[in-house]
Design an enzyme around this catalytic site. Structure first.
Site, short mmCIF file in Angstrom:
data_model
loop_
_atom_site.label_atom_id
_atom_site.label_comp_id
_atom_site.label_asym_id
_atom_site.label_seq_id
_atom_site.Cartn_x
_atom_site.Cartn_y
_atom_site.Cartn_z
N GLY A 8 0.82 -1.21 0.00
CA GLY A 8 0.00 0.00 0.00
C GLY A 8 0.84 1.25 0.00
N CYS A 9 0.25 2.36 0.35
CA CYS A 9 0.94 3.65 0.33
C CYS A 9 2.24 3.60 1.14
CB CYS A 9 0.03 4.73 0.89
SG CYS A 9 0.79 6.37 0.94
#
Length: 211
Positions: free
Chosen positions: A40-41
């Site tokens: 993810g981020c």
């Protein structure tokens, strides 16, 4: 021109060199090992990993794709094959690869396919990059153990890929979490991930980050 970014979690500090707007990978020290993850981020993943004992430096960047020297905008286009990733420089005498894996799996939801919460696309997919057959076996074992323990309701979809290349991201993305604590995205999306690692693995977190 090369400059240095200094950030801290209380008295925690890491130095990240930058050149022409991009971070520069540090030289690996004699007592360091390197691990690379995508989950993810990278804003949350970088903070989740740098708070761990034995972790010296964490660089946000891109891995898993085919485009050389991508920019953030290139990766957001979903056409590079890269995922937002972090490269972790750690002392294996202080923290083991297995312990790093547990932190990685607690820092994101490894059961979400090609997304993490509000972030959707292959650039947010979960990947554990291995550098040896032994690391691959360790990843598979940790995944199996955590699935059996039902830490998450679904099955893990994390990809196991041999490490090939890691491209550092722009300097503006390095230690973004620490420098933007009041950002609405950091507060609502990133912070719960960082706090989840602290809750699940407090014995691995640097004391100054638990204050």
């Amino acid at each position: 021109m090369i400059s240095l970014l200094f950030v801290s979690c209380s008295d925690r500090k890491q130095q990240i060199a930058s050149n022409n707007g991009f971070a520069v990978l540090p030289m690996r020290k004699s007592n360091e090992a390197v691990a690379t993850f995508a989950g993810g981020c990278f804003w949350a993943m970088q903070e989740s990993m740098i708070q761990l004992k034995g972790v010296n430096t964490v660089i946000s960047g891109y891995a898993g794709g085919s485009t050389a020297n991508p920019t953030y905008e290139d990766v957001l286009s979903k056409n590079t094959g890269h995922a937002e990733s972090v490269q972790v420089y750690y002392n294996p005498e202080v923290i083991s690869y297995r312990q790093l894996l547990h932190a990685f799996f607690f820092a994101h939801d490894p059961t979400e396919l090609n997304r993490q919460g509000p972030d959707v696309g292959n650039d947010y997919r979960s990947i554990a990059f291995y550098r040896s057959p032994e690391e691959r076996k360790t990843i598979a074992k940790v995944m199996a153990d955590m699935e059996a323990a039902k830490y998450y309701p679904g099955s893990f979809v994390t990809e196991l890929e041999p490490f090939q290349v890691f491209y550092p991201a722009e300097s503006s993305h390095q230690d973004y979490y620490e420098r933007n604590l009041w950002d609405p995205y950091i507060r609502s999306v990133s912070k719960p991930k960082v706090m989840h690692v602290r809750k699940q693995l407090p014995q691995l977190v640097k004391k100054e980050c638990l204050k």
